[in-house]
Write a protein that holds these residues in place. Sequence first.
Motif, PDB file in Angstrom:
ATOM      1  N   THR A 176     -11.741   7.237  27.087  1.00 17.92           N
ATOM      2  CA  THR A 176     -10.958   6.632  26.019  1.00 17.92           C
ATOM      3  C   THR A 176      -9.726   7.500  25.804  1.00 17.92           C
ATOM      4  O   THR A 176      -9.776   8.728  25.962  1.00 17.92           O
ATOM      5  N   VAL A 177      -8.622   6.849  25.457  1.00 25.08           N
ATOM      6  CA  VAL A 177      -7.370   7.552  25.180  1.00 25.08           C
ATOM      7  C   VAL A 177      -6.942   7.169  23.769  1.00 25.08           C
ATOM      8  O   VAL A 177      -6.735   5.991  23.474  1.00 25.08           O
ATOM      9  N   THR A 178      -6.824   8.164  22.898  1.00 22.93           N
ATOM     10  CA  THR A 178      -6.416   7.940  21.508  1.00 22.93           C
ATOM     11  C   THR A 178      -5.011   8.482  21.325  1.00 22.93           C
ATOM     12  O   THR A 178      -4.745   9.654  21.643  1.00 22.93           O
ATOM     13  N   ARG A 179      -4.140   7.639  20.840  1.00 22.98           N
ATOM     14  CA  ARG A 179      -2.783   8.115  20.562  1.00 22.98           C
ATOM     15  C   ARG A 179      -2.777   8.786  19.194  1.00 22.98           C
ATOM     16  O   ARG A 179      -3.013   8.139  18.169  1.00 22.98           O
ATOM     17  N   LEU A 180      -2.500  10.083  19.188  1.00 19.25           N
ATOM     18  CA  LEU A 180      -2.490  10.859  17.955  1.00 19.25           C
ATOM     19  C   LEU A 180      -1.130  10.844  17.279  1.00 19.25           C
ATOM     20  O   LEU A 180      -1.038  10.912  16.044  1.00 19.25           O
ATOM     21  N   SER A 181      -0.068  10.787  18.081  1.00 19.75           N
ATOM     22  CA  SER A 181       1.300  10.776  17.549  1.00 19.75           C
ATOM     23  C   SER A 181       2.213  10.202  18.623  1.00 19.75           C
ATOM     24  O   SER A 181       1.754   9.780  19.692  1.00 19.75           O
ATOM     25  N   GLU A 182       3.489  10.229  18.381  1.00 16.58           N
ATOM     26  CA  GLU A 182       4.440   9.706  19.358  1.00 16.58           C
ATOM     27  C   GLU A 182       4.317  10.424  20.698  1.00 16.58           C
ATOM     28  O   GLU A 182       4.467   9.808  21.761  1.00 16.58           O
ATOM     29  N   THR A 183       4.007  11.728  20.666  1.00 18.78           N
ATOM     30  CA  THR A 183       3.999  12.517  21.902  1.00 18.78           C
ATOM     31  C   THR A 183       2.651  13.118  22.252  1.00 18.78           C
ATOM     32  O   THR A 183       2.555  13.869  23.227  1.00 18.78           O
ATOM     33  N   ALA A 184       1.594  12.816  21.498  1.00 17.35           N
ATOM     34  CA  ALA A 184       0.298  13.467  21.731  1.00 17.35           C
ATOM     35  C   ALA A 184      -0.815  12.439  21.861  1.00 17.35           C
ATOM     36  O   ALA A 184      -0.888  11.475  21.077  1.00 17.35           O
ATOM     37  N   PHE A 185      -1.688  12.676  22.845  1.00 21.83           N
ATOM     38  CA  PHE A 185      -2.818  11.797  23.113  1.00 21.83           C
ATOM     39  C   PHE A 185      -4.076  12.653  23.297  1.00 21.83           C
ATOM     40  O   PHE A 185      -4.009  13.806  23.746  1.00 21.83           O
ATOM     41  N   LEU A 186      -5.243  12.070  22.998  1.00 20.73           N
ATOM     42  CA  LEU A 186      -6.525  12.711  23.250  1.00 20.73           C
ATOM     43  C   LEU A 186      -7.311  11.859  24.240  1.00 20.73           C
ATOM     44  O   LEU A 186      -7.606  10.695  23.967  1.00 20.73           O
ATOM     45  N   VAL A 187      -7.633  12.469  25.401  1.00 20.00           N
ATOM     46  CA  VAL A 187      -8.432  11.804  26.426  1.00 20.00           C
ATOM     47  C   VAL A 187      -9.854  12.325  26.308  1.00 20.00           C
ATOM     48  O   VAL A 187     -10.083  13.542  26.418  1.00 20.00           O
ATOM     49  N   VAL A 188     -10.813  11.445  26.060  1.00 19.16           N
ATOM     50  CA  VAL A 188     -12.215  11.836  25.904  1.00 19.16           C
ATOM     51  C   VAL A 188     -12.989  11.397  27.143  1.00 19.16           C
ATOM     52  O   VAL A 188     -12.924  10.230  27.548  1.00 19.16           O
ATOM     53  N   THR A 189     -13.716  12.348  27.735  1.00 21.60           N
ATOM     54  CA  THR A 189     -14.383  12.142  29.012  1.00 21.60           C
ATOM     55  C   THR A 189     -15.852  12.551  28.904  1.00 21.60           C
ATOM     56  O   THR A 189     -16.232  13.297  27.994  1.00 21.60           O
ATOM     57  N   PRO A 190     -16.696  12.112  29.837  1.00 22.85           N
ATOM     58  CA  PRO A 190     -18.068  12.625  29.869  1.00 22.85           C
ATOM     59  C   PRO A 190     -18.086  14.131  30.098  1.00 22.85           C
ATOM     60  O   PRO A 190     -17.210  14.683  30.766  1.00 22.85           O
ATOM     61  N   ALA A 191     -19.111  14.791  29.579  1.00 23.34           N
ATOM     62  CA  ALA A 191     -19.195  16.248  29.707  1.00 23.34           C
ATOM     63  C   ALA A 191     -19.233  16.684  31.162  1.00 23.34           C
ATOM     64  O   ALA A 191     -18.629  17.691  31.541  1.00 23.34           O
ATOM     65  N   ALA A 192     -19.962  15.936  31.998  1.00 17.07           N
ATOM     66  CA  ALA A 192     -20.148  16.343  33.390  1.00 17.07           C
ATOM     67  C   ALA A 192     -18.872  16.233  34.206  1.00 17.07           C
ATOM     68  O   ALA A 192     -18.727  16.904  35.234  1.00 17.07           O
ATOM     69  N   THR A 193     -17.919  15.396  33.769  1.00 13.48           N
ATOM     70  CA  THR A 193     -16.718  15.163  34.575  1.00 13.48           C
ATOM     71  C   THR A 193     -15.451  15.703  33.919  1.00 13.48           C
ATOM     72  O   THR A 193     -14.352  15.430  34.405  1.00 13.48           O
ATOM     73  N   ARG A 194     -15.607  16.468  32.854  1.00 11.14           N
ATOM     74  CA  ARG A 194     -14.419  16.955  32.158  1.00 11.14           C
ATOM     75  C   ARG A 194     -13.480  17.696  33.100  1.00 11.14           C
ATOM     76  O   ARG A 194     -12.272  17.438  33.137  1.00 11.14           O
ATOM     77  N   ARG A 195     -14.024  18.608  33.905  1.00  7.32           N
ATOM     78  CA  ARG A 195     -13.147  19.389  34.779  1.00  7.32           C
ATOM     79  C   ARG A 195     -12.541  18.510  35.866  1.00  7.32           C
ATOM     80  O   ARG A 195     -11.365  18.661  36.210  1.00  7.32           O
ATOM     81  N   ALA A 196     -13.317  17.605  36.410  1.00 10.89           N
ATOM     82  CA  ALA A 196     -12.784  16.711  37.437  1.00 10.89           C
ATOM     83  C   ALA A 196     -11.680  15.831  36.873  1.00 10.89           C
ATOM     84  O   ALA A 196     -10.657  15.589  37.539  1.00 10.89           O
ATOM     85  N   ASP A 197     -11.861  15.345  35.656  1.00 12.39           N
ATOM     86  CA  ASP A 197     -10.847  14.474  35.058  1.00 12.39           C
ATOM     87  C   ASP A 197      -9.581  15.250  34.712  1.00 12.39           C
ATOM     88  O   ASP A 197      -8.464  14.751  34.900  1.00 12.39           O
ATOM     89  N   GLU A 198      -9.751  16.469  34.235  1.00 16.72           N
ATOM     90  CA  GLU A 198      -8.582  17.314  33.990  1.00 16.72           C
ATOM     91  C   GLU A 198      -7.847  17.595  35.295  1.00 16.72           C
ATOM     92  O   GLU A 198      -6.603  17.573  35.355  1.00 16.72           O
TER      93      GLU A 198
END
Length: 814
Positions: A538-560
């Motif tokens: 999921t991608v949450t828009r926090l502000s005009e220039t900031a977003f939070l990408v939420v990923t499964p714990a097991a794939t956090r490093r792969a997604d980053e």
Amino acid sequence: MTLPTQARVVIIGGGVIGCSVAYHLARLGWSDIVLLERKQLTSGTTWHAAGLIAQLRATANMTRLAKYSQELYGTLEEETGTATGFRRTGSITVALTRERHEELRRQAAMARAFGVEIDEIGVAEIAAKYPHLNTDGVVGGVYLPKDGQGDPANIALAMARGARMRGAVIAEGTKAVHFTRQGDRVGAVDWRAEDGTSGTIACDHVVNCAGMWGRDVGRMLGSDVPLQACEHFYIVSEPIADLGALPVLRVPDECAYYKEDAGKLMLGAFEPKAKPWAVKGLPADFEFDQLPEDFDHFEPILEQAVHRMPVLAKAGIHTFFNGPESFTPDNAYYMGLCPGTDNVWVAAGFNSIGIQSAGGAGMALAQWMVDGAKPFDLGDVDIARAQGFQTNPAYLSARVSETLGLLYADHFPYRQKATARGIRRSPLHDRLEAHGAVFGELSGWERANWFAGAGQAREYAYSWGRQNWFDNQRVEHMALRDGVGLYDMSSFGKLRVEGRDAAAFLNHVCGGDVDVPAGRIVYTQFLNARGGIEADVTVTRLSETAFLVVTPAATRRADETWLRRHVGDRNAVIADVTAGEAVIAVMGPRARAVLEGCSDGDFSNATNPFGTARQVHVGMGEARVHRVSYVGELGWEVYASADMAVHVFDALMAAGEPEGLRLCGLHAMDSCRAEKAFRHFGHDITCEDHVLEAGLGFAVKTDKPDFIGRDAVLAKREAGLDRRLVQFLLTDPEPLLYHNEPILRDGEIVGHLSSGAYGHALGGAIGLGYVPCTGESADALLSSAFEIDVAGVRVAARASLKPMYDPKGARTRA
């Protein structure tokens, strides 16, 4: 010694893995290949491997690689002129307990789905195929006629010769001593030979195939390769008269395997508690070496073996061998492009299955390097799953003492590691523990999987049937369905993407459109060029220039890692902020009442509709509430900074008391998501599963002009689907599903389940799996009769393309 000063690739390590990578890259047309081996080829662990070559692995793609290895070894001798000793002897695995027999029967069903020839055999047939075996206590077994064995060193040497025949340079007695790194790339390798010569090779790629030296080489290359050598024991008997040719035999309940070779019998062991070796560093001069004998350590295995194989009692011991093998924290090997690098690859940590894996692993890695993309899903072994803390020698020493033994332990579903625990903890850990949490571990995180009742043991009692927490899960599951439940999601990865180009960057990487107003949440996938799914977020828009990408714990490093490899020169900063916030999920029909009971926020549909996030006060603190759900109910994920997390938890618990709030574990979250047919990344959706065939086309917005995978999505829409992800519900409420059970359509196997759980609200086991459907309508597909093979028993199943629970999603929007 003279070596090239320029190469397309430098491979470090001349065991069977390094030789396979060189061979397969050469077969694909790379000629400027240099392989550096510090001593002689095979002198690390390959030379003393048992040489067992099995086809069946735990997943379809790992089985694909093992089958390829076997087929390759059957042709290498003709191609290279080097004998590999490969012969198909067949293999037998026997069970001494009913639970093990259930495991073998489930493996047999899985093998049928994977196209591996296998027979379930009884005691009489086992005795006929292996007449030297004492069948006392044997319950049953399985026989794989195409399994085999080979000469490990010669298999490696044959691939080395095949690579040389195609132009590769293989330098023995030559050590890589330094790597020149600029940014994310290694540009050169410095080498020094035993004859005193030295030099530098400029290169485009480096591959770490250093075996038990892989962790040290990884450190030199700036990459994490967590593995540790363990002592591995076997004996070889004196020649036994009339032994005859025999299949490979495994008796996992006695931690033993047997191999006949030239009239002698080898007995090897994977004992329950292994001995890590050289924790403080490997000897610099190690070459074809043995470790000191430890007969006391091996004696319990031998005593059982003499009873099981009486001919051993009459035969002398020709060889007592103790040699090192490298093991990883999760018993899966490492392969792929290392995070934080653009051209450093690894294939190492093969957990005593290097010979049977080498051919396939070399093929897959070579194809990945040539194409710049995985040839198929390799998530089970992708190096991107490795965590930095796992290279800690203290952690590795504790964990691998267990993982070696787990190779032959019962492979029960939901089995948790017992060692090296308590490393990563949610801010809520102590609160959950005080309420009876039973923790599991994932990527180092302690996670509450279920909650024990008063007087109930806080531990797993493993089984293939209903485990001791089944009723606990049912109560938690139904609380989420009928009332309100709270569970901790703090382990889920949180990646903050911020900068002037953040929106454009994420819209390039994501299939969905994230250029939405601040406070909006977008469910989306990262796609590859084939339309396969690289991440589910999921991608949450926090502000005009900031977003939070939420990923499964097991794939956090792969997604980053995926984000970093695609950011290019865009003005966007990616930061892992996982530890900064706890996430408390409050889910169920009474969730709104709980939040209103401890917050001044407005949680109405008008102000806070599904898919939006808002900042609110909770208790005397503050939090951000995301209205989303992975369980298919009305609910919110409450994000609280780590310093306020316990206070927010306490406030929610107090407000929840009059609403009957129940603490829930992640097992209940999983069973609820299975009922709702929500996809689980790594099981139901992977890099080789097309987003449309996964039923996630609604999350892809092709009206965006440019995103990875767009052309593949448009092409699939034009051509039509070749398969669909289908949800199944067993009509018999008793059997349990886990994953990999065969799917039968009108009596024929057409696939296997990608995940399974028990649907407590639906009253039966639930599974998801892909079914071929080329040229068929949805109605034609669903008009068929479906069954699921559960340990050899066909069980009728209902099939649906829509979620069987709340198919219109009304409950989440209540």
